[in-house]
Design a protein around this motif. Structure first.
Motif, PDB file in Angstrom:
ATOM      1  N   GLY A 437       0.697  -1.269  -0.132  1.00 39.57           N
ATOM      2  CA  GLY A 437       0.053   0.100  -0.021  1.00 39.57           C
ATOM      3  C   GLY A 437       0.874   1.172   0.093  1.00 39.57           C
ATOM      4  N   ALA A 438       0.353   2.388   0.226  1.00 40.74           N
ATOM      5  CA  ALA A 438       0.599   3.776   0.276  1.00 40.74           C
ATOM      6  C   ALA A 438       1.538   3.932   1.538  1.00 40.74           C
ATOM      7  CB  ALA A 438      -0.605   4.638  -0.067  1.00 40.74           C
ATOM      8  N   PRO A 439       2.581   4.696   1.596  1.00 41.06           N
ATOM      9  CA  PRO A 439       3.252   4.943   2.623  1.00 41.06           C
ATOM     10  C   PRO A 439       2.248   5.487   3.681  1.00 41.06           C
ATOM     11  CG  PRO A 439       3.754   6.673   0.931  1.00 41.06           C
ATOM     12  CD  PRO A 439       2.972   5.286   0.343  1.00 41.06           C
ATOM     13  N   LEU A 440       2.618   5.003   4.911  1.00 43.44           N
ATOM     14  CA  LEU A 440       1.808   5.576   6.239  1.00 43.44           C
ATOM     15  C   LEU A 440       0.448   5.002   5.982  1.00 43.44           C
ATOM     16  CD1 LEU A 440       2.988   9.364   6.645  1.00 43.44           C
ATOM     17  CD2 LEU A 440       3.865   7.135   7.846  1.00 43.44           C
ATOM     18  N   SER A 441      -0.054   3.801   5.325  1.00 42.22           N
ATOM     19  CA  SER A 441      -1.316   3.326   5.202  1.00 42.22           C
ATOM     20  C   SER A 441      -1.565   2.179   6.353  1.00 42.22           C
ATOM     21  CB  SER A 441      -1.512   2.789   3.841  1.00 42.22           C
ATOM     22  OG  SER A 441      -0.651   1.782   3.743  1.00 42.22           O
ATOM     23  N   ARG A 442      -0.534   1.984   7.429  1.00 42.36           N
ATOM     24  CA  ARG A 442      -0.708   1.076   8.424  1.00 42.36           C
ATOM     25  C   ARG A 442      -0.807   0.007   7.859  1.00 42.36           C
ATOM     26  NH1 ARG A 442      -5.741   3.727  10.947  1.00 42.36           N
ATOM     27  NH2 ARG A 442      -6.621   3.369   8.791  1.00 42.36           N
ATOM     28  N   ILE A 459       5.120 -12.219   8.056  1.00 41.07           N
ATOM     29  CA  ILE A 459       6.466 -11.625   7.676  1.00 41.07           C
ATOM     30  C   ILE A 459       6.429 -10.263   7.308  1.00 41.07           C
ATOM     31  CG2 ILE A 459       8.392 -12.335   6.002  1.00 41.07           C
ATOM     32  CD1 ILE A 459       7.632 -14.802   7.841  1.00 41.07           C
ATOM     33  N   ASN A 460       7.616  -9.612   8.086  1.00 41.50           N
ATOM     34  CA  ASN A 460       7.340  -8.024   7.751  1.00 41.50           C
ATOM     35  C   ASN A 460       8.602  -7.992   6.538  1.00 41.50           C
ATOM     36  OD1 ASN A 460       8.001  -5.437   7.688  1.00 41.50           O
ATOM     37  ND2 ASN A 460       8.759  -5.291   9.886  1.00 41.50           N
ATOM     38  N   GLY A 461       8.115  -7.642   5.503  1.00 43.07           N
ATOM     39  CA  GLY A 461       9.031  -7.504   4.409  1.00 43.07           C
ATOM     40  C   GLY A 461      10.015  -6.236   4.541  1.00 43.07           C
ATOM     41  N   ALA A 462       9.423  -5.271   5.417  1.00 42.50           N
ATOM     42  CA  ALA A 462      10.492  -4.032   5.251  1.00 42.50           C
ATOM     43  C   ALA A 462      11.754  -4.404   6.343  1.00 42.50           C
ATOM     44  CB  ALA A 462       9.620  -2.977   5.882  1.00 42.50           C
ATOM     45  N   SER A 463      11.785  -5.581   6.849  1.00 42.77           N
ATOM     46  CA  SER A 463      12.748  -5.824   8.020  1.00 42.77           C
ATOM     47  C   SER A 463      14.228  -6.017   7.394  1.00 42.77           C
ATOM     48  CB  SER A 463      12.120  -6.785   8.859  1.00 42.77           C
ATOM     49  OG  SER A 463      12.282  -8.021   8.150  1.00 42.77           O
ATOM     50  N   SER A 464      14.115  -6.451   5.908  1.00 42.72           N
ATOM     51  CA  SER A 464      15.050  -6.963   5.143  1.00 42.72           C
ATOM     52  C   SER A 464      16.220  -5.611   5.195  1.00 42.72           C
ATOM     53  CB  SER A 464      14.886  -7.411   3.963  1.00 42.72           C
ATOM     54  OG  SER A 464      16.173  -7.747   3.062  1.00 42.72           O
ATOM     55  N   THR A 465      17.408  -5.728   5.406  1.00 42.30           N
ATOM     56  CA  THR A 465      18.535  -4.634   5.273  1.00 42.30           C
ATOM     57  C   THR A 465      19.405  -4.643   4.129  1.00 42.30           C
ATOM     58  OG1 THR A 465      19.734  -5.907   6.720  1.00 42.30           O
ATOM     59  CG2 THR A 465      18.319  -4.479   7.732  1.00 42.30           C
ATOM     60  N   SER A 466      19.201  -5.735   3.252  1.00 41.73           N
ATOM     61  CA  SER A 466      19.785  -5.910   2.150  1.00 41.73           C
ATOM     62  C   SER A 466      19.843  -4.811   1.115  1.00 41.73           C
ATOM     63  CB  SER A 466      19.440  -7.333   1.273  1.00 41.73           C
ATOM     64  OG  SER A 466      19.931  -8.523   2.365  1.00 41.73           O
ATOM     65  N   SER A 467      21.020  -4.594   0.296  1.00 43.95           N
ATOM     66  CA  SER A 467      20.860  -3.399  -0.505  1.00 43.95           C
ATOM     67  C   SER A 467      20.555  -3.566  -1.707  1.00 43.95           C
ATOM     68  CB  SER A 467      22.474  -2.797  -0.611  1.00 43.95           C
ATOM     69  OG  SER A 467      23.315  -3.865  -1.044  1.00 43.95           O
ATOM     70  N   THR A 468      20.391  -4.627  -2.233  1.00 49.29           N
ATOM     71  CA  THR A 468      20.062  -5.107  -3.748  1.00 49.29           C
ATOM     72  C   THR A 468      18.646  -5.780  -3.654  1.00 49.29           C
ATOM     73  OG1 THR A 468      20.888  -7.363  -3.776  1.00 49.29           O
ATOM     74  CG2 THR A 468      22.223  -5.349  -4.316  1.00 49.29           C
ATOM     75  N   GLU A 469      17.843  -5.507  -4.927  1.00 44.01           N
ATOM     76  CA  GLU A 469      16.625  -6.078  -4.926  1.00 44.01           C
ATOM     77  C   GLU A 469      16.555  -7.643  -4.761  1.00 44.01           C
ATOM     78  OE1 GLU A 469      14.145  -4.088  -4.843  1.00 44.01           O
ATOM     79  OE2 GLU A 469      14.005  -2.940  -6.596  1.00 44.01           O
ATOM     80  N   TYR A 470      17.687  -8.318  -5.408  1.00 43.80           N
ATOM     81  CA  TYR A 470      17.992  -9.773  -5.405  1.00 43.80           C
ATOM     82  C   TYR A 470      17.993 -10.363  -4.199  1.00 43.80           C
ATOM     83  CZ  TYR A 470      19.502 -14.505  -6.440  1.00 43.80           C
ATOM     84  OH  TYR A 470      19.761 -15.847  -6.575  1.00 43.80           O
ATOM     85  N   GLU A 471      19.101  -9.645  -3.175  1.00 43.25           N
ATOM     86  CA  GLU A 471      19.291 -10.099  -1.740  1.00 43.25           C
ATOM     87  C   GLU A 471      17.961 -10.016  -0.949  1.00 43.25           C
ATOM     88  OE1 GLU A 471      22.663  -7.710  -0.700  1.00 43.25           O
ATOM     89  OE2 GLU A 471      23.981  -9.071  -1.890  1.00 43.25           O
ATOM     90  N   ALA A 492       3.955  -8.542   4.757  1.00 39.21           N
ATOM     91  CA  ALA A 492       3.428  -6.962   4.768  1.00 39.21           C
ATOM     92  C   ALA A 492       4.706  -6.360   4.229  1.00 39.21           C
ATOM     93  CB  ALA A 492       3.272  -6.698   6.215  1.00 39.21           C
ATOM     94  N   GLU A 493       4.221  -5.143   3.473  1.00 34.47           N
ATOM     95  CA  GLU A 493       5.374  -4.102   3.007  1.00 34.47           C
ATOM     96  C   GLU A 493       6.277  -4.621   1.895  1.00 34.47           C
ATOM     97  OE1 GLU A 493       6.753  -1.294   5.563  1.00 34.47           O
ATOM     98  OE2 GLU A 493       5.314  -1.525   7.135  1.00 34.47           O
ATOM     99  N   VAL A 510       3.480 -17.103  -5.110  1.00 31.18           N
ATOM    100  CA  VAL A 510       2.519 -16.330  -5.641  1.00 31.18           C
ATOM    101  C   VAL A 510       1.308 -16.173  -4.757  1.00 31.18           C
ATOM    102  CG1 VAL A 510       0.626 -16.639  -7.423  1.00 31.18           C
ATOM    103  CG2 VAL A 510       2.998 -17.165  -8.030  1.00 31.18           C
ATOM    104  N   PRO A 511       0.676 -15.216  -4.426  1.00 26.60           N
ATOM    105  CA  PRO A 511      -0.408 -14.996  -3.328  1.00 26.60           C
ATOM    106  C   PRO A 511      -1.480 -15.575  -3.258  1.00 26.60           C
ATOM    107  CG  PRO A 511      -0.121 -12.958  -3.975  1.00 26.60           C
ATOM    108  CD  PRO A 511       0.991 -13.718  -5.030  1.00 26.60           C
ATOM    109  N   THR A 512      -2.268 -16.016  -2.651  1.00 30.07           N
ATOM    110  CA  THR A 512      -3.747 -16.336  -2.998  1.00 30.07           C
ATOM    111  C   THR A 512      -4.787 -15.134  -2.837  1.00 30.07           C
ATOM    112  OG1 THR A 512      -4.222 -16.800  -0.783  1.00 30.07           O
ATOM    113  CG2 THR A 512      -3.881 -18.611  -2.163  1.00 30.07           C
ATOM    114  N   LYS A 513      -4.281 -13.862  -2.255  1.00 31.66           N
ATOM    115  CA  LYS A 513      -4.887 -12.688  -2.176  1.00 31.66           C
ATOM    116  C   LYS A 513      -4.039 -11.687  -2.223  1.00 31.66           C
ATOM    117  CE  LYS A 513      -9.525 -14.176  -1.642  1.00 31.66           C
ATOM    118  NZ  LYS A 513     -10.779 -13.856  -1.885  1.00 31.66           N
ATOM    119  N   ILE A 514      -4.581 -10.375  -2.563  1.00 34.42           N
ATOM    120  CA  ILE A 514      -3.724  -9.284  -2.580  1.00 34.42           C
ATOM    121  C   ILE A 514      -4.394  -8.000  -1.772  1.00 34.42           C
ATOM    122  CG2 ILE A 514      -2.096  -7.663  -3.560  1.00 34.42           C
ATOM    123  CD1 ILE A 514      -1.644  -9.587  -5.474  1.00 34.42           C
ATOM    124  N   VAL A 515      -3.975  -7.625  -0.843  1.00 38.72           N
ATOM    125  CA  VAL A 515      -4.652  -6.268  -0.092  1.00 38.72           C
ATOM    126  C   VAL A 515      -3.817  -5.198  -0.416  1.00 38.72           C
ATOM    127  CG1 VAL A 515      -5.732  -5.050   1.899  1.00 38.72           C
ATOM    128  CG2 VAL A 515      -5.931  -7.633   1.836  1.00 38.72           C
TER     129      VAL A 515
END
Length: 809
Positions: A437-442, A459-471, A492-493, A510-515
């Protein structure tokens, strides 16, 4: 050669000989075949083990190195069967085990069995020099699966007992596993598979007998075995073993084992002779070829079997050799679909890669050929019938290892994802939900609520600290492929870019649903003012807007594989939700979406007296088929129905006193939760009037989608009300300026209500403005202001445009 035939081939041969009156000449032969093939699969495995022990010539491959075997874990029935088979095969003790009922920790030497109930028991045996040579870990890690496998329920065996026993058994395993070979049979249900691996470990004295990634992709001709086996082998980075390719390689002496070169050379000559004869290769020869290939160095970490095993004899062979796959993916297709695929099949002459002229076409038509048999309808039908006969007998022995996949869809990518996910142990009905979602959309708050309410791993997707998209994507994939995520997860995120989304698809995530949580730019900016993200909000929002559709496009074709387009009448796999709503309402809308339902429209109309609320409520009610609720109507209905709250409210009304908030709130809450409001949605007129009433709606999970505030200047309101006149005869209401009485007679008798005077109107307006602040504070971003000082048709059009945007989101 007859001894090496499958049971189906034996029957066919007998039938042929009988038709030629020759069966009597071979009666003794057929009798010996029947006797030499035990019906009991475990007996067959034991006989194979004894034969291998007798014929082995290598000094370090001998049972001398495996006299002491420990079977530990909570799989009681499997442990007992394996222990009995070992004793029968190896000449060990045959008395009953003394292990406990639910935690059989069996330990056998050449002459004794021991009861091991704790780490202390294990240490005592270790001190006596009785450490095992081989440990078999028969263990079920999931509580529900454990109960099912052992035919128990949670009243007979509790979760706490399961946890405690697991801890004890793991402690015992830890004492011995450092100095012993280990057969890891975690979550394995097929006793034949485990027993075969134990036998393999005994014969080869394998110090690393832990489970490798051994997968078989099987199915009828045309099911897509080669296509999906190639994909799975690539994902796991292991070789793909297809019988025809293996035979061709061995015939060309490309797979000769350096450990046993003379035997391999002999096998190569036999395979060449069989292929040169243009006759089908016997199961016995194919089994030997596959065994040699599976023994190569590159197969140590695993392999993917492509269309093998296909007969009962092949199945019995790999089980007995301890090489049964950990997982067998059975691709299910109907005969008509299989036939259509076979007829369109094309083979690349240089690479051997299989294409389909319609469903999976090659990039270039060069070097593509069609095999003659793929155009022979009679041959195809016979092949499908023969496969079905062999499949039925094979499934009986490997049913606990089989995962069926519906391969009917012609979207190859969709089926590939199903197959890959099955290979990772993912549950077929697992819920997999993206929250982006949009930034600050909780996003995290919403994801946490979803995970909690649906018992999923967050799973918090924003917790990754890797610099590249692949990593970053690799880290996320690793988390999602962990065993605890097999039953379902919420991510999430992430993904936040099309590149990340593409990498997820490449890994069959591949997700079953996307919010999708949507915010308008001005709403995001307003929220940013209260955080440290104020400086970056513009860039972050631009990144969201420019990547959102590209991300969703990566998944749309996979969520609607057969052209199932999103419909306005039914929920889709993707929901874009208004993140400006209060969290309780946001959660309700998302819950409806995840359950496959539409969230009904819920609106509040607010505005000063005479701002046009009643008129607009009627227009919107009729257009959207909503339940129109006003405070007065609800009070009168409750009194009429003589409800408990209605009777209490009647006492105040009969005295001419104001009805307390608590009674009004109770009556409103009851009405909003009636079936017609829950199904069709509602429109509240005249409630809430105060901040306390607004807070009450939030507390009782009756938040609206929006609050429509009709803005009308005070002087206009005063003019509208003070000019209002009522005909005491007909009851009709007129206005001296906008809707004057039609005749002089009526004009002479109309009267003004006592509370419609200018002074009274000013008091009512003051009360409205004083209370409006609290309502605005409660519903904040959900307020839609519309200019009520224009023609009613224009006001309605503005409201309809807003609702259309609201429903689309």
């Amino acid at each position: 050669a007859f001894h090496n035939m499958s049971s189906t081939q034996n029957l066919q041969l007998q039938s042929y000989l009988q038709s030629k009156d020759l069966s009597s000449l071979f009666s003794s032969l057929f009798q010996s075949i029947t006797v030499s093939k035990p019906k009991d699969p475990i007996s067959f495995i034991i006989d194979e083990l004894k034969r291998d022990l007798e014929t082995t010539t290598s000094n370090d491959i001998t049972f001398k190195h495996h006299k002491k075997i420990l079977i530990v874990g909570n799989q009681q029935k499997m442990a007992e069967k394996i222990l009995a088979a070992l004793c029968q095969a190896l000449g060990g003790p045959t008395e009953e085990s003394t292990g406990s009922t639910l935690s059989p920790l069996a330990y056998t030497t050449s002459t004794h069995r021991h009861k091991i109930n704790s780490r202390l028991d294990a240490l005592k045996l270790q001190e006596k020099g009785l450490s095992p040579d081989l440990v078999v870990w028969c263990h079920m890690s999931d509580f529900d699966q454990f109960l099912k496998a052992n035919q128990l329920d949670d009243t007979q065996y509790s979760q706490s007992q399961f946890t405690n026993d697991n801890f004890t058994q793991q402690e015992i395993l830890n004492v011995f596993k450092g100095g012993a070979s280990v057969v890891d049979a975690t979550n394995e249900l097929n006793v034949l598979t485990v027993l075969g691996r134990v036998m393999h470990a005994i014969i080869h004295n394998n110090p690393k007998a832990q489970a490798t990634k051994r997968i078989a992709i099987i199915g009828a001709p045309g099911a897509g075995c080669t296509t999906h086996a190639t994909r799975v082998a690539s994902i796991f980075n292991v070789p793909r073993l297809e019988p025809n390719n293996v035979l061709a390689a061995i015939a060309n002496e490309q797979q000769i084992s350096s450990d046993n070169a003379p035997h391999a050379a002999s096998l190569s000559a036999q395979v060449r002779q069989a292929l040169d004869s243009n006759q089908p290769v016997s199961d016995d020869l194919l089994n030997k070829a596959m065994l040699q290939r599976m023994s190569q160095e590159d197969c140590r970490s695993g392999y993917v079997l492509d269309g093998y095993p296909r007969t009962k004899q092949q199945t019995d062979f790999i089980i007995a050799k301890g090489l049964a796959p950990e997982l067998i993916v059975l691709l299910r297709v109907t005969p008509d679909v299989a036939e259509a695929r076979i007829k369109g099949r094309q083979i690349h002459t240089e690479t051997g890669q299989v294409f389909h002229e319609i469903f999976a076409p090659a990039d270039s038509p060069a070097n593509l050929v069609k095999r003659p048999q793929d155009s022979d309808e009679g041959y195809i039908k016979a092949a499908l019938r023969a496969y079905k006969t062999d499949e039925d007998s094979m499934i009986l022995e490997l049913q606990d290892s089989i995962h069926e996949v519906d391969a009917q869809q012609n979207n190859v990518q969709v089926v590939q994802h199903k197959v890959v996910n099955a290979c990772f142990g993912e549950h077929e009905d697992a819920e997999k939900i993206f929250v982006i979602g949009a930034p600050l959309s909780r996003m995290m708050a919403v994801a946490e609520e979803i995970a909690k309410s649906r018992n999923l791993i967050l799973i918090n997707g924003a917790s990754s600290t890797s610099s590249t998209e692949y990593e970053r994507t690799s880290q996320i994939v690793k988390k999602l492929r962990s065993p605890q995520c097999a039953k379902g997860w919420v991510l999430a995120e992430f993904p936040t870019s099309a590149e990340q989304a593409e990498l997820l698809v490449q890994n069959s995530i591949v997700p079953t649903k996307i919010v999708v949580l949507n915010l308008k730019s001005e709403q995001a900016v307003e929220r940013a003012k209260k955080t440290t993200a104020q400086d970056s909000i513009q860039n972050d929002y631009f990144h969201y807007v420019t990547n959102r559709d590209a991300i969703l496009n990566q998944f749309r074709g996979l969520l609607h594989p057969e052209g199932d387009k999103e419909s306005s009448d039914s929920p889709s796999h993707i929901a874009t939700v208004n993140a400006a709503q209060l969290l309780p309402k946001l959660s309700q809308d998302i819950a409806c979406f995840l359950e496959g339902k539409r969230s009904p429209l819920r609106l509040i109309f607010a505005g000063a007296p005479a701002s046009g609320k009643g008129t607009q409520c009627e227009m919107i009610r009729d257009k959207y088929n909503l339940i129109h609720l006003s405070t007065g109507d609800m009070l009168r209905e409750a009194v009429k129905e003589q409800t408990e709250l209605g009777l209490e409210a009647a006492e105040y009304m009969n005295k001419g006193a104001l009805v307390p908030d608590r009674l009004i709130e109770g009556i409103v809450a009851v009405r909003l939760n009636m079936p017609d409001c829950l199904e069709r949605g509602w429109l509240l007129d005249g409630f809430p009037r105060t901040s306390n009433q607004a807070d009450f709606l939030v507390r009782t999970n009756n938040c609206p989608d929006a609050v429509i505030l009709l803005d009308v200047p005070d002087e206009v309101v005063i003019g509208r009300i003070s000019g209002r006149r009522t005909d005491p005869v007909s009851g009709n209401v007129f206005h001296l300026e906008y809707n004057p009485p039609p005749t002089d007679e009526i004009a002479a008798r109309v009267v003004q209500r006592s509370d419609d005077t200018k002074d009274k109107v000013k008091v009512r307006l003051s009360a409205f403005h004083n209370n409006l602040g609290g309502i605005l504070t409660t519903f904040g971003e959900q307020i839609f202001r519309v200019n009520g000082n224009q023609k009613k048709e224009l006001v309605t059009a503005n409201i309809v445009d807003f609702i259309s945007e609201l429903k689309r989101v």
